[in-house]
Design a protein around this motif. Sequence first.
Motif, PDB file in Angstrom:
ATOM      1  N   UNK B  62     -30.716 -97.432  -7.960  1.00  0.00           N
ATOM      2  CA  UNK B  62     -29.257 -97.299  -7.994  1.00  0.00           C
ATOM      3  C   UNK B  62     -28.851 -96.260  -9.029  1.00  0.00           C
ATOM      4  N   UNK B  64     -26.642 -94.242  -9.170  1.00  0.00           N
ATOM      5  CA  UNK B  64     -25.199 -94.047  -9.382  1.00  0.00           C
ATOM      6  C   UNK B  64     -24.700 -94.733 -10.654  1.00  0.00           C
ATOM      7  N   UNK B  65     -25.421 -95.778 -11.112  1.00  0.00           N
ATOM      8  CA  UNK B  65     -24.933 -96.486 -12.305  1.00  0.00           C
ATOM      9  C   UNK B  65     -25.029 -95.588 -13.538  1.00  0.00           C
ATOM     10  N   UNK B  67     -25.298 -92.358 -13.481  1.00  0.00           N
ATOM     11  CA  UNK B  67     -24.417 -91.208 -13.216  1.00  0.00           C
ATOM     12  C   UNK B  67     -22.982 -91.493 -13.667  1.00  0.00           C
ATOM     13  N   UNK B  68     -22.487 -92.662 -13.284  1.00  0.00           N
ATOM     14  CA  UNK B  68     -21.096 -92.993 -13.616  1.00  0.00           C
ATOM     15  C   UNK B  68     -20.929 -93.208 -15.114  1.00  0.00           C
ATOM     16  N   UNK B  71     -20.975 -89.780 -16.599  1.00  0.00           N
ATOM     17  CA  UNK B  71     -19.796 -88.947 -16.330  1.00  0.00           C
ATOM     18  C   UNK B  71     -18.558 -89.562 -16.965  1.00  0.00           C
ATOM     19  N   UNK B  72     -18.611 -90.843 -17.299  1.00  0.00           N
ATOM     20  CA  UNK B  72     -17.493 -91.416 -18.058  1.00  0.00           C
ATOM     21  C   UNK B  72     -17.588 -91.053 -19.539  1.00  0.00           C
ATOM     22  N   UNK B  75     -17.394 -87.256 -21.078  1.00  0.00           N
ATOM     23  CA  UNK B  75     -16.122 -86.505 -21.086  1.00  0.00           C
ATOM     24  C   UNK B  75     -15.486 -86.708 -22.465  1.00  0.00           C
ATOM     25  N   UNK B  77     -12.670 -86.270 -23.833  1.00  0.00           N
ATOM     26  CA  UNK B  77     -11.372 -86.941 -23.984  1.00  0.00           C
ATOM     27  C   UNK B  77     -11.431 -88.413 -23.583  1.00  0.00           C
ATOM     28  N   UNK B  78     -12.487 -88.832 -22.896  1.00  0.00           N
ATOM     29  CA  UNK B  78     -12.693 -90.264 -22.668  1.00  0.00           C
ATOM     30  C   UNK B  78     -13.287 -90.947 -23.895  1.00  0.00           C
ATOM     31  N   UNK B 153     -25.843-107.617 -10.070  1.00  0.00           N
ATOM     32  CA  UNK B 153     -24.619-108.441 -10.098  1.00  0.00           C
ATOM     33  C   UNK B 153     -24.796-109.849  -9.519  1.00  0.00           C
ATOM     34  N   UNK B 154     -25.512-109.966  -8.419  1.00  0.00           N
ATOM     35  CA  UNK B 154     -25.652-111.284  -7.790  1.00  0.00           C
ATOM     36  C   UNK B 154     -26.367-112.250  -8.735  1.00  0.00           C
ATOM     37  N   UNK B 157     -24.065-113.067 -11.767  1.00  0.00           N
ATOM     38  CA  UNK B 157     -23.016-114.036 -11.437  1.00  0.00           C
ATOM     39  C   UNK B 157     -23.601-115.434 -11.310  1.00  0.00           C
TER      40      UNK B 157
END
Lengths: 170, 170
Positions: B62, B64-65, B67-68, B71-72, B75, B77-78, B153-154, B157
Motif C-alpha cells: 500500500x 499510497x500511505x 506517499x500521502x 506529500x502532506x 509541504x 506551509x503544512x 485498519x480492520x 478496529x
Amino acid sequence: MIAMQFNLDHPDRVLANVILSSGTGLGETMPKEAAEAFKNNFEATFSALLEGAVSARTKRERPEILEVMRSHFMVPSNFPKYVFDSSTSDPNGVFNWNIKSRLGEIRKPTIVLAGEEDQATPVAANRLLADNIPGAKLHVIKDVGHFYQLERPTEFNSAVKQFITSLNLS
Amino acid sequence: MIAMQFNLDHPDRVLANVILSSGTGLGETMPKEAAEAFKNNFEATFSALLEGAVSARTKRERPEILEVMRSHFMVPSNFPKYVFDSSTSDPNGVFNWNIKSRLGEIRKPTIVLAGEEDQATPVAANRLLADNIPGAKLHVIKDVGHFYQLERPTEFNSAVKQFITSLNLS
C-alpha cells in the motif's frame, strides 16, 4: 456545515468563516437514482462518489490521494453502512440539513472555496452558499475536486492565509 | 501523549486508555546525530523519519500511505520547520515531555498498541509505557509501522473493539 450551524447558534463567537467544498440541503439536488444506488449497491456507489470527488489532474499526478480515500472509506469497520444510513434518515444529517432560508443570518466575513471538478459537493452547491451569505466571496479552483487542501495544499494554505490577513484581526 | 497527560490532570474523567504508537521522554533516546540532522537537513531527515515509520509490507502493498504522508508533511506551509523547532525547544513538546516517573499514577485499564517496525516511536518506547502503567497490556503488531490504524485498519478496529468490550462498560 458544523461551522455554518455554529454561526446561527453562536454568532458572537465567530470572527469569520472559511467554507470549503460544502453545501446545504444537498439531498434536494441528489437524483433519485443516486439515492436508490446508495441503498442497493452501497460499496460501488460510494466508490464512484469518491472517484468523482477527485479531479482528473489529481488522479493523474497524485493517484495516492484517491487510493488513500478509497482504502479508508471502503473498510466497513471504518465507515459502516449504518452510519451512512443514519445520515440519510437524520433530519440534521449531511443530506437533510437545510439552512437555505437562514443563510442571510450569517453576518461574518466569509470565503467559500470550491473545486471546479467536485462532483460530491458541486460548484452549484457552494455558489448557493456564497450567493446567500451576505458579502461572501466564492473562489472556484480549476483542476481541483472535493479535496482542495490535499490536492493543492500550497495554494490552499495561501488562499486561507490571504483571507485571514484581509480580516485585519490583530 | 495528550491522553496520558489527561490521565494525570483529570483521572476522574478517564474510563480507560488506548495508547497507540506513543512514548514519553522520547528525546532521551534520540541519537545526537539524529538531532543534528534535523537541525541541519530538516527535509531529508524528516522524509527518512516518515520512511522508517511505515513497515516494509505496507510500503510494498500500500505505497499510497507513505506517499500521502510525504506529500502532506513535505509541504512547508503544512508543516513549517519552525513548528518542528518549537516542538524541540518546548519542555512539553513531543521530544521533551516526560512523565516516566508518574506513569504509575495512571490507574485506568490501558492497552498499548505498537507496530513492530515503527522506527518513529519504537516498540521499546511503547514497552516502557506498558511496563510502568499498572495493569497495562502491550500488543506488538507484526508487519506494521507507526500507523497501525492506516496500515491494518480492520485489525486495528477489531483490537480496539475487543478492548472496549472487555471493559464491560454498559
